[in-house]
Enzyme design. Structure first.
Site, short mmCIF file in Angstrom:
data_model
loop_
_atom_site.label_atom_id
_atom_site.label_comp_id
_atom_site.label_asym_id
_atom_site.label_seq_id
_atom_site.Cartn_x
_atom_site.Cartn_y
_atom_site.Cartn_z
N ASP A 1 12.28 -53.52 12.73
CA ASP A 1 12.89 -52.20 12.86
C ASP A 1 12.09 -51.42 13.90
OD1 ASP A 1 14.33 -49.81 12.00
OD2 ASP A 1 14.55 -50.84 10.08
N ASP B 1 16.52 -47.79 15.08
CA ASP B 1 16.84 -46.71 14.16
C ASP B 1 17.51 -45.54 14.90
OD1 ASP B 1 16.24 -45.77 11.34
OD2 ASP B 1 15.25 -44.17 12.45
N GLU C 1 21.39 -48.90 15.28
CA GLU C 1 21.94 -48.19 14.11
C GLU C 1 22.64 -46.95 14.64
OE1 GLU C 1 20.79 -45.81 10.03
OE2 GLU C 1 19.69 -45.50 11.88
N HIS D 1 19.94 -50.03 3.15
CA HIS D 1 19.03 -49.25 2.31
C HIS D 1 19.37 -47.76 2.28
CE1 HIS D 1 17.74 -48.81 6.38
NE2 HIS D 1 16.95 -47.82 6.04
N ASP D 2 20.41 -47.35 2.98
CA ASP D 2 20.81 -45.94 2.99
C ASP D 2 22.13 -45.71 2.26
OD1 ASP D 2 18.64 -45.23 4.64
OD2 ASP D 2 19.76 -45.77 6.44
C1 GLC Z 1 17.74 -44.33 9.56
C2 GLC Z 1 17.14 -45.12 8.43
C3 GLC Z 1 16.89 -44.21 7.27
C4 GLC Z 1 15.91 -43.13 7.71
C5 GLC Z 1 16.43 -42.41 8.94
C6 GLC Z 1 15.36 -41.59 9.58
O1 GLC Z 1 19.00 -43.83 9.24
O2 GLC Z 1 17.98 -46.18 8.11
O3 GLC Z 1 16.40 -44.89 6.16
O4 GLC Z 1 15.72 -42.20 6.67
O5 GLC Z 1 16.86 -43.32 9.93
O6 GLC Z 1 14.42 -42.41 10.20
#
Ligand code: GLC
Length: 538
Positions: free
Chosen positions: A109, A211, A274, A335-336
């Site tokens: 990541d 991310d 992402e 995970h979100d």
């Molecule tokens: C992304 C991650 C998430 C995190 C956010 C801020 O969306 O997947 O878990 O809280 O970024 O870094």
């Protein structure tokens, strides 16, 4: 229908990240090896046999870097090391070697949008206005009334600007105030972050999941974000506004292209973004005038209503929008997001598995979904996630989908020897890898079989896609290559459905109920409740 000729026999194998299946590990919750209740790198290494048995091609591990853990690793205080809770750089190197020995790829990541407020760069940046690193973050004078420079909101609730009394300016944080945003308009920042990528790519990492990629560049004029007409009371506060000026600015593609050029210096590394955007904007991250990412994560299955024709429409549209020569992908959970088994129910979770693993495009699985893990109730005193703490009661918390992997029926599900950082699901005695692996009809057996079938049939992994039909609860599509034609028929409902299959039909390859393999399937056929069927057309 765009039947792109990527699957032609000229390139029968394609690249590993096109052919393969990605498995996401949330490292705090996969396997604890040192008895502190938190997962770690050596724990992952101990479980590689399982990943090999399951048959995944690549593993993506959420952040493992030193971090105050305000956002559980997405607040990084040193990009080029491993957090003690996860292990050491030496453990990491061993993990890479072991993973590669098993011919599995490793994706890390990369969190470029923001650092922790404890990162040395930010400590320097906030120390004075004339510090050389001041311009590494986004500092702004107050508005004339002394308030924040504009109306931008934090994804985790409240204003996205934090006042710094010491230097008399605000700094911007799209997420927590402990996660200040880096200034990606500053070329020196870019260079420093590209060095981070090189550090890990040089250590053998096969790719990165990047991310919040669409956040990197903000409006140079800091214009107010407009109100969101779709906002409903009970939504997260930041949904009051459309993030028009605070995200997805055109200049972001320049940064993406620079990163892609860097990736291209290495062999066959994958760049995954992402990006939570409507699909028309999502696909622009494949790159328009310039090269983009290999895979802009496609989260549509997470948000779509669980309805055959709705999903059919979405697949067709996405297939049309993915630019020619680019490669699609599908994600069912992460995970979100609430777990798939909780979103659609345990029976439909099996249909979802067949859907994910028979669509055209790289599938990403979230750990635990293969054993049908559901969202776990977190008692108030055990809540960890800032998304829940900052805006309680709206259902925004992400702890429920981050609970420990259920390996066995023994204490703490064999995840740890002590009470884990988040509670283990109550059903772990029967829902665990050990029990389900021995059950020929379990969801785990289904996942394993689907992975095998996807590997055995190139028509599924790299073949063409064609829509066939959608009526009521039933959706049918075809995957094909020169060698074969497979029909996938999915029943999104809990009732028996009669279906008219195109052609004279053929032989069942597998059913989500794991019992019809080899059976002759007529053109006029029946799908049982919650059944999905893969049929090899004669
Ligand atoms: C992304 C991650 C998430 C995190 C956010 C801020 O969306 O997947 O878990 O809280 O970024 O870094």
């Amino acid at each position: 229908m765009a039947e792109i000729d990527v699957a032609s026999s000229a390139r029968p194998n394609m690249l590993w990240w096109q052919r393969g299946i990605v498995y996401q590990i949330y490292p705090l919750s996969f396997q604890d090896s040192n008895g502190d209740g938190k997962g770690d790198l050596n724990g992952i290494r101990q479980r590689l046999d399982y990943l090999g048995w399951l048959g995944v091609d690549a593993v993506w591990i959420s952040p493992i870097y030193p971090s105050p853990m305000k956002d559980f690793g997405y607040d990084i205080s040193d990009y080029c090391d491993v957090a003690p809770t996860f292990g050491t750089l030496g453990d990491f190197d061993e993990l890479v070697a072991e993973i590669h020995r098993r011919r599995i790829k490793l994706i890390l990541d990369f969190v470029p949008n923001h650092t922790s407020d404890q990162h040395q760069w930010f400590l320097e940046s906030r120390s004075s206005r004339d510090n050389p690193r001041r311009n590494w973050y986004i500092w702004h004078d107050p508005a004339p009334d002394g308030g924040p420079p504009n109306n931008w909101l934090s994804v985790f609730g409240g204003k996205a600007w934090e006042w710094d009394a010491h230097t008399g300016q605000y700094y911007y944080h799209a997420f927590l105030k402990e996660q200040p945003d880096l200034n990606w308009r500053n070329p020196v920042v870019r260079k420093a972050m590209y060095d981070v990528l090189r550090f890990w790519l040089g250590r053998g990492v096969d790719g990165f999941r990047i991310d919040v990629l669409w956040h990197l560049i903000k409006d140079d004029q800091f214009r107010n974000d407009p109100p969101n007409p779709g906002y409903r009371p009970g939504d997260a506060e930041h949904r009051r506004l459309l993030q028009r000026y605070s995200t997805d600015r055109p200049e972001v593609h320049e940064v993406v292209a620079e990163m892609r050029a860097l990736f291209n210096e290495y062999e066959e590394r994958v760049m995954i973004g992402e990006i939570y955007l409507p699909v028309e904007r999502l696909v622009s991250y494949y790159g328009l005038e310039r090269p983009g990412v290999h895979l802009p994560f496609n989260f549509q299955l997470i948000h779509a209503p669980w309805n055959a024709c709705e999903i059919d429409r979405m697949i067709v549209e996405y297939d049309r929008l993915v630019p020619e020569g680019e490669w699609p992908n599908w994600v069912l959970g992460n995970h979100d997001q609430r777990r798939i088994a909780s979103r659609v129910g345990p029976q439909q979770a099996r249909v979802a598995a067949m859907l994910l693993l028979t669509l055209r495009g790289t599938p990403t699985l979230y750990y635990g979904d293969e054993i049908g893990m559901e969202d776990v109730f977190i008692p108030p005193q055990r809540i960890q996630d800032p998304a829940e703490k900052n805006e309680p009661g709206l259902g925004l918390g992400r702890d429920p989908e981050r609970t420990p992997m259920q390996w066995e029926g023994s204490p703490h599900a064999a995840f740890s020897t002590t009470e884990p950082w988040l509670p283990v699901a109550e059903d772990f005695h029967r829902r665990n890898v050990k029990v389900l692996a021995e059950d020929p009809r379990s969801i785990l057996t289904l996942y394993k079989r689907l992975l095998e079938v996807r590997r055995e049939h190139l028509a599924l992994s790299i073949g063409h896609y064609a829509q066939r039909q959608c009526k009521g609860n039933v959706m049918v599509y075809e995957r094909s290559n020169e060698a074969e034609r497979l029909l996938i028929a999915l029943n999104f409902g809990h009732d028996t459905e009669r279906v008219q299959l195109p052609g004279a039909a053929g032989k069942a390859v597998m059913s989500t109920h794991l019992d019809r393999a080899g059976e002759k399937v007529d053109a006029n056929s029946v799908l049982r409740p919650d059944e999905g069927l893969i049929i090899n057309l004669a």
